[in-house]
Design a protein around this motif. Structure first.
Motif, short mmCIF file in Angstrom:
data_model
loop_
_atom_site.label_atom_id
_atom_site.label_comp_id
_atom_site.label_asym_id
_atom_site.label_seq_id
_atom_site.Cartn_x
_atom_site.Cartn_y
_atom_site.Cartn_z
N THR A 12 9.42 24.41 -6.73
CA THR A 12 9.48 23.10 -7.38
C THR A 12 10.31 22.19 -6.49
OG1 THR A 12 10.23 21.91 -9.36
CG2 THR A 12 11.42 23.90 -8.80
N VAL A 13 9.85 20.96 -6.26
CA VAL A 13 10.47 20.07 -5.28
C VAL A 13 11.30 19.01 -5.99
CG1 VAL A 13 10.04 18.55 -3.31
CG2 VAL A 13 8.51 20.47 -3.76
N ALA A 14 12.46 18.70 -5.41
CA ALA A 14 13.33 17.65 -5.95
C ALA A 14 12.66 16.30 -5.78
CB ALA A 14 14.68 17.67 -5.23
N ALA A 15 13.05 15.35 -6.63
CA ALA A 15 12.43 14.02 -6.62
C ALA A 15 12.66 13.28 -5.31
CB ALA A 15 12.96 13.19 -7.79
N LEU B 251 -0.34 30.00 -2.44
CA LEU B 251 0.15 30.04 -3.82
C LEU B 251 0.98 28.81 -4.14
CD1 LEU B 251 1.38 33.76 -4.05
CD2 LEU B 251 -0.79 32.82 -4.88
N ASN B 252 0.83 28.31 -5.37
CA ASN B 252 1.70 27.28 -5.95
C ASN B 252 1.86 26.04 -5.08
OD1 ASN B 252 3.51 30.19 -6.59
ND2 ASN B 252 2.43 29.12 -8.21
N PRO B 253 0.79 25.41 -4.60
CA PRO B 253 0.97 24.18 -3.82
C PRO B 253 1.51 23.05 -4.70
CG PRO B 253 -1.36 24.52 -4.32
CD PRO B 253 -0.63 25.76 -4.77
N VAL B 254 2.43 22.26 -4.15
CA VAL B 254 3.00 21.12 -4.87
C VAL B 254 3.25 20.00 -3.87
CG1 VAL B 254 5.33 22.09 -4.62
CG2 VAL B 254 4.88 20.38 -6.37
N PHE B 255 2.90 18.78 -4.24
CA PHE B 255 3.12 17.63 -3.37
C PHE B 255 4.61 17.31 -3.28
CE2 PHE B 255 -1.36 17.04 -4.24
CZ PHE B 255 -1.85 16.56 -3.04
N ILE B 256 5.05 16.91 -2.09
CA ILE B 256 6.44 16.55 -1.86
C ILE B 256 6.60 15.05 -2.11
CG2 ILE B 256 8.32 16.47 -0.17
CD1 ILE B 256 6.99 18.81 1.26
N PRO B 257 7.43 14.64 -3.07
CA PRO B 257 7.59 13.21 -3.37
C PRO B 257 8.01 12.42 -2.13
CG PRO B 257 8.63 14.55 -5.07
CD PRO B 257 8.25 15.48 -3.97
N GLY B 258 7.41 11.25 -1.98
CA GLY B 258 7.75 10.36 -0.88
C GLY B 258 7.16 10.75 0.45
N GLN B 259 6.39 11.83 0.50
CA GLN B 259 5.77 12.27 1.75
C GLN B 259 4.30 12.56 1.51
OE1 GLN B 259 7.93 15.43 3.80
NE2 GLN B 259 9.76 14.99 2.61
N TYR B 260 3.51 12.44 2.56
CA TYR B 260 2.10 12.82 2.48
C TYR B 260 2.01 14.27 2.92
CZ TYR B 260 -2.93 11.90 2.46
OH TYR B 260 -4.28 11.90 2.17
N ALA B 261 2.61 15.16 2.11
CA ALA B 261 2.76 16.56 2.50
C ALA B 261 2.78 17.44 1.26
CB ALA B 261 4.03 16.75 3.32
N ILE B 262 2.52 18.72 1.47
CA ILE B 262 2.47 19.70 0.39
C ILE B 262 3.37 20.88 0.75
CG2 ILE B 262 0.99 21.40 -0.77
CD1 ILE B 262 -1.32 19.43 -0.43
N LEU B 263 4.12 21.36 -0.23
CA LEU B 263 4.91 22.58 -0.09
C LEU B 263 4.15 23.70 -0.79
CD1 LEU B 263 7.70 23.76 0.84
CD2 LEU B 263 8.44 23.41 -1.54
N ALA B 264 4.01 24.84 -0.12
CA ALA B 264 3.29 25.96 -0.71
C ALA B 264 3.75 27.27 -0.09
CB ALA B 264 1.78 25.80 -0.52
N VAL B 265 3.46 28.37 -0.78
CA VAL B 265 3.70 29.70 -0.24
C VAL B 265 2.40 30.17 0.40
CG1 VAL B 265 4.29 32.10 -0.76
CG2 VAL B 265 5.44 30.21 -1.98
N GLY B 266 2.45 30.42 1.70
CA GLY B 266 1.27 30.88 2.42
C GLY B 266 1.46 32.27 2.98
N TYR B 267 0.34 32.93 3.26
CA TYR B 267 0.36 34.27 3.81
C TYR B 267 -0.39 34.30 5.14
CZ TYR B 267 2.21 36.24 -0.54
OH TYR B 267 3.01 36.53 -1.61
N GLY B 268 0.05 33.44 6.07
CA GLY B 268 -0.63 33.37 7.36
C GLY B 268 -0.50 34.64 8.17
N ASN B 269 0.61 35.34 8.05
CA ASN B 269 0.84 36.60 8.77
C ASN B 269 0.90 37.78 7.82
OD1 ASN B 269 1.09 35.35 11.39
ND2 ASN B 269 3.11 34.61 10.74
N ARG B 270 0.24 37.62 6.69
CA ARG B 270 0.18 38.65 5.65
C ARG B 270 1.53 38.90 4.96
NH1 ARG B 270 -4.71 41.28 5.62
NH2 ARG B 270 -5.99 41.00 7.49
N THR C 167 0.83 -1.19 0.00
CA THR C 167 0.00 0.00 0.00
C THR C 167 0.86 1.24 0.00
OG1 THR C 167 -1.70 -1.16 1.19
CG2 THR C 167 -1.80 1.24 1.24
N GLY C 168 0.47 2.27 -0.82
CA GLY C 168 1.22 3.51 -0.89
C GLY C 168 0.68 4.52 0.09
N LEU C 169 0.08 5.62 -0.41
CA LEU C 169 -0.53 6.59 0.48
C LEU C 169 -1.66 5.91 1.24
CD1 LEU C 169 -0.70 9.75 -1.81
CD2 LEU C 169 0.89 9.28 0.03
N PRO C 170 -2.15 6.51 2.32
CA PRO C 170 -3.19 5.85 3.10
C PRO C 170 -4.35 5.38 2.25
CG PRO C 170 -2.39 7.79 4.24
CD PRO C 170 -1.71 7.77 2.89
#
Length: 355
Positions: A259-262, A212-231, A19-22
């Motif tokens: 862009t995330v490395a493999a 902005l620009n969300p991208v999944f991180i290979p090998g992880q159940y996670a996303i890299l993105a630019v956020g503006y939580g504190n403006r 099994t891969g992701l959940p």
């Protein structure tokens, strides 16, 4: 029409229990099979999906219905394949691992996928046999397990196996979509995910104000993105399993286009500092940065090669926005395309051969 081009056939017997992701069964690599190409257009391969054979202890009817509907939708969605219309489906009296090809061929099917479904403990089992109407021997036989999963989960795994065997393409139906979205009544645009059908809409951030620009991180159940939580822009990791958010790089200047490395360990981002936008490599664990480009030009839209050795990006260093390639080891830059008025948003093909 141009002569028919036939890719090599494949024979793959049994096996994937991982099994891969959940709740997502992973799959072994498939060899190439057969697809017909006419000139510059693809004639869709017609795939028959007869009703599954249900073992004595099998999944509930609702699960089976979800599995069948989702599998047909996935085959139709791909474009190079299409399901045989349900009204043309036959009642095949042969064993689940055999076919009588003549009536299927007469009905217009080119590929037949027969399925047997059962339950073992808390796991649902699917066994599939795929046949070419031109040959009664199975070209693929596979077994899948999914623990506490839905019929949709299993259908996605089976669809990936079918398409991977016929077209030698990477899995796509276990994929998730990540995007910014503001639901009615919400104040901010937050990070959401959904499956390839747009179902399973799930909010993954809170009070980010903008993503902005969300991208999944290979090998992880996670996303890299630019956020503006504190403006102010901050590059951060959203861990989907733990439902946590960790800032990696915070700045009062513009960040975009990560862009995330493999290997999932680093990323390249366009970062505007002192009025100039350059490319930086960022360690996703430590947040340590390495400047990759410099000068008075705007370097944007980076995309890492699958082998992690180079970055293709857009720059106006010769007037118009054109494409360039950067060697990550030497930091040497070379032009790729110096033509046209505006080039933007490059992306590598999975095999690294095309941009």
């Amino acid at each position: 029409m141009a002569p028919r081009q036939t890719f090599k056939s494949c024979l793959l017997i049994l096996a994937i229990l991982v099994t891969g992701l959940p709740h997502r069964p992973a799959m072994a690599n498939d060899e190439s099979a057969v697809v017909n190409v006419y000139g510059t257009q693809i004639k869709p391969v017609v795939v028959a999906l007869p009703a599954p054979v249900i073992e004595r202890r099998g999944p509930e009817d609702v699960w089976v219905g979800e599995f069948r509907n989702r599998l047909r939708a996935a085959i139709a969605f791909h474009g190079a394949l299409k399901p045989l219309p349900q009204k043309a489906e036959l009642t095949d009296e042969s064993a689940v691992d055999q076919i009588n090809p003549a009536p299927w061929k007469a009905a217009g099917a080119e590929i037949i996928v027969k399925t047997r479904l059962g339950v073992e403990g808390d796991q649902t089992i699917a066994e599939i046999w795929m046949f070419d109407v031109a040959d009664p021997k199975p070209i693929v036989a596979r077994r899948f397990r999914v623990a506490n999963g839905s019929g949709a989960d299993m259908a996605d795994a089976v669809a990936d196996a079918i398409i991977g065997a016929l077209l030698d393409s990477p899995p796509m139906f276990a994929s998730r979509l990540a995007f910014q979205y503001r639901q009615p009544g919400q104040r901010w645009r937050e990070l959401y995910t959904a499956d390839w059908t747009g179902q399973g809409l799930t909010q993954r951030s809170s009070s980010q104000k903008l993503i902005l620009n969300p991208v999944f991180i290979p090998g992880q159940y996670a996303i890299l993105a630019v956020g503006y939580g504190n403006r102010i822009p901050a590059l951060g990791v959203f861990d989907l399993a733990a439902a946590t958010h960790r800032e990696i790089l915070s700045t009062d200047a513009t960040l975009h286009g990560p862009t995330v490395a493999a290997d999932g360990k680093s990323a390249v981002v366009a970062w505007e500092r002192n009025g100039n936008t350059d490319l930086y490599q960022v360690d996703l664990t430590t947040g340590k940065t390495r400047r990759l480009t410099s000068g008075g030009e705007a370097d944007l839209s980076p995309t890492l090669s699958p082998d992690g050795q180079s970055v293709v990006f857009v720059s106006d260093r010769k007037g118009n926005p054109y494409l360039y390639r950067l060697d990550l080891k030497t930091l040497a830059t070379e032009p790729l395309v110096l033509d046209g008025v505006y080039l933007g948003e490059p992306e590598w093909s999975p095999d690294g051969r095309y941009i």
